[in-house]
Design a protein around this motif. Structure first.
Motif, short mmCIF file in Angstrom:
data_model
loop_
_atom_site.label_atom_id
_atom_site.label_comp_id
_atom_site.label_asym_id
_atom_site.label_seq_id
_atom_site.Cartn_x
_atom_site.Cartn_y
_atom_site.Cartn_z
N ALA A 295 46.71 0.99 -3.32
CA ALA A 295 46.08 2.01 -2.47
C ALA A 295 46.76 2.07 -1.11
CB ALA A 295 44.60 1.68 -2.31
N GLY A 296 47.06 3.27 -0.69
CA GLY A 296 47.65 3.46 0.63
C GLY A 296 49.14 3.17 0.69
N THR A 297 49.76 2.83 -0.45
CA THR A 297 51.18 2.51 -0.46
C THR A 297 51.98 3.74 -0.90
OG1 THR A 297 50.68 0.24 -1.08
CG2 THR A 297 52.95 0.98 -1.40
N SER A 298 52.92 4.12 -0.09
CA SER A 298 53.76 5.26 -0.45
C SER A 298 55.18 4.76 -0.71
CB SER A 298 53.77 6.30 0.67
OG SER A 298 54.27 5.74 1.86
N PHE A 299 55.88 5.38 -1.64
CA PHE A 299 57.25 5.00 -1.91
C PHE A 299 57.99 6.18 -2.50
CE2 PHE A 299 54.82 4.20 -5.72
CZ PHE A 299 55.64 4.64 -6.75
N LYS A 300 59.30 6.10 -2.43
CA LYS A 300 60.15 7.15 -2.97
C LYS A 300 60.92 6.58 -4.15
CE LYS A 300 63.94 10.25 -1.71
NZ LYS A 300 64.87 10.65 -0.63
N LEU A 301 60.90 7.30 -5.28
CA LEU A 301 61.63 6.84 -6.45
C LEU A 301 63.12 6.79 -6.13
CD1 LEU A 301 59.85 8.75 -9.36
CD2 LEU A 301 59.70 6.32 -8.83
N ALA A 302 63.74 5.65 -6.45
CA ALA A 302 65.16 5.48 -6.16
C ALA A 302 65.76 4.51 -7.17
CB ALA A 302 65.36 4.97 -4.74
N TYR A 303 66.58 5.05 -8.06
CA TYR A 303 67.29 4.21 -9.03
C TYR A 303 68.59 3.79 -8.36
CZ TYR A 303 69.54 2.93 -13.47
OH TYR A 303 70.17 2.27 -14.50
N ALA A 304 68.52 2.73 -7.54
CA ALA A 304 69.67 2.32 -6.75
C ALA A 304 69.48 0.89 -6.28
CB ALA A 304 69.86 3.24 -5.55
N LYS A 305 70.59 0.24 -5.92
CA LYS A 305 70.50 -1.13 -5.41
C LYS A 305 69.97 -1.13 -3.98
CE LYS A 305 75.18 -1.43 -3.53
NZ LYS A 305 74.74 -1.62 -2.14
N PRO A 306 69.32 -2.20 -3.54
CA PRO A 306 68.91 -2.31 -2.14
C PRO A 306 70.15 -2.33 -1.23
CG PRO A 306 67.79 -3.94 -3.51
CD PRO A 306 68.87 -3.34 -4.36
N SER A 307 70.00 -1.88 -0.03
CA SER A 307 71.14 -1.74 0.89
C SER A 307 71.77 -3.07 1.25
CB SER A 307 70.70 -1.01 2.16
OG SER A 307 69.62 -1.71 2.78
#
Length: 390
Positions: A295-307
């Motif tokens: 709840a309250g968590t927003s995220f963007k779908l990203a099929y990629a490695k962390p920076s």
């Protein structure tokens, strides 16, 4: 009488205050009852035993002490009243002696044995390890009265989880290894779902127990010769896949011809950059399959490695399983890598298998390592699967 004794320990303070009379020493009374043959696994008409009364929501120090001695005595109580044989004693003349199994001496940890065939009945105090019934030792650590259900399918843990008795929950789990998978609903379910308002410190104790005790590595066997480890983690894993262990280099080398076809040195391909972009562009993710991070968590779908991770460098991901087990949510700690993996896509069976195998989370999640190559495609390494990394 033993059940009555442990039940009365919980009201003796009130009794003394109201009547002004001194109350019996219930702990010593219980010791006498157990020594003279009181059944520590006895149940009352509701199916409750001493653990329900002694380690419930109204537990006192004395009732917990009596419960502890009954749990220990129960490991060797199944054959009380039956004819047993003594073995492995230092005095040879006692080995092979037939005795009737009697009560349990709490302070010494010995069983009372009544010698058969003597002109005058006499008793011996013998360690349970030296007593046999039908050539099988009477000591049975799996005979746990703390896990016995009453007629409502409840154990003592159910009551204390609901009543927030943190001290009693800790005692039952960490001192007596009470099972969390007994009853309806199970204590594990109650702890994970915060059942009926049960939450806070008592649930945290249950979860700590699950993480600390139930995820410990079990003793492995050599994949080649079958030899068991003397200590956990003694044998080395295959450095390529980590799925099997060997007791020696000789066993590993001789077994390689069989293992090489199963050795997973490259992990499994998970989805693909092109497939993910297609799913996002065409809005192909079904709403019922989507798993939220909370709840309250927003995220963007990203099929990629962390920076902060290089190409082909392994990093930890969490694999979360939806209720119908037809979709997974995969993400790293930073959430820079976050994507859904649906049934039928590459890597889904392998990641799902590891997720549902994790009992501690009710088959809902696990962690494992993954990496992204220069083309932007992900590889996961199921053999690294574990309960928790962050």
């Amino acid at each position: 009488p033993l059940i009555a004794c442990v039940a009365l320990t919980k009201i003796k303070d009130v009794y003394t205050r109201v009547t002004g009379k001194t109350v019996l020493n219930h702990v010593e009374t219980a010791k006498v009852l157990i020594k003279y043959g009181a059944r520590v696994d006895a149940k009352d008409v509701s199916g409750k035993n001493v653990t329900h009364y002694g380690a419930g929501s109204l537990a006192k120090p004395d009732s917990l002490s009596i419960t502890a001695m009954c749990i220990e005595a129960a490991y060797s109580c199944e054959h009380m009243g039956k004819t047993c044989t003594l073995k492995g004693l230092s005095k040879e003349e006692y080995n092979g002696l037939e005795v009737v199994l009697g009560g349990y001496a709490v302070d010494s940890g010995r069983r009372v044995c009544i010698v058969k065939g003597s002109e005058k009945e006499r008793e011996m105090a013998v360690r349970p390890e030296n007593i046999y019934y039908n050539d099988k030792g009477i000591l049975n650590k799996s005979y746990k009265i703390v896990d016995m259900l009453d007629r409502l399918n409840s154990v003592a843990l159910h009551e204390v989880i609901m009543s927030q008795r943190v001290d009693v929950v800790r005692c039952l789990l960490f001192d007596h290894n009470a099972s969390m998978d007994i009853g309806k609903p199970t204590v594990r379910y109650m702890s994970m779902k915060e059942f009926g308002g049960a939450h806070g410190p008592v649930v945290q104790v249950a979860r700590d127990y699950m993480a600390k005790v139930e995820t410990k590595q079990t003793k492995a066997a050599c994949e080649k010769c079958g030899k068991k480890e003397d200590e956990k983690g003694q044998f080395q894993r295959c450095s390529a896949c980590g799925d099997v262990r060997y007791c020696s280099r000789e066993c590993q080398v001789s077994h390689w011809s069989q293992h090489r076809t199963k050795c997973n040195t490259k992990g499994v391909k998970v989805f693909s950059k092109d497939r993910h972009e297609l799913f996002v562009r065409e809005n192909l993710y079904p709403a019922e399959a989507i798993i939220n991070l909370g709840a309250g968590t927003s995220f963007k779908l990203a099929y990629a490695k962390p920076s902060n991770v290089k190409h082909d460098e392994k990093f930890w991901i969490k694999v979360q399983v939806n209720q119908s087990r037809d979709a997974l949510l995969v993400y790293d700690k930073s959430r820079e890598c976050t994507f859904h993996l649906l049934k039928g896509e590459a890597g889904f069976p392998e990641l799902l298998e590891k997720g549902v195998a994790e009992k501690t989370t009710l088959g809902r999640k696990c962690h494992m390592k993954a990496s992204f190559d220069k083309e932007g495609n992900c590889t996961a390494y199921p053999y690294t699967a574990t309960l928790k990394q962050w």
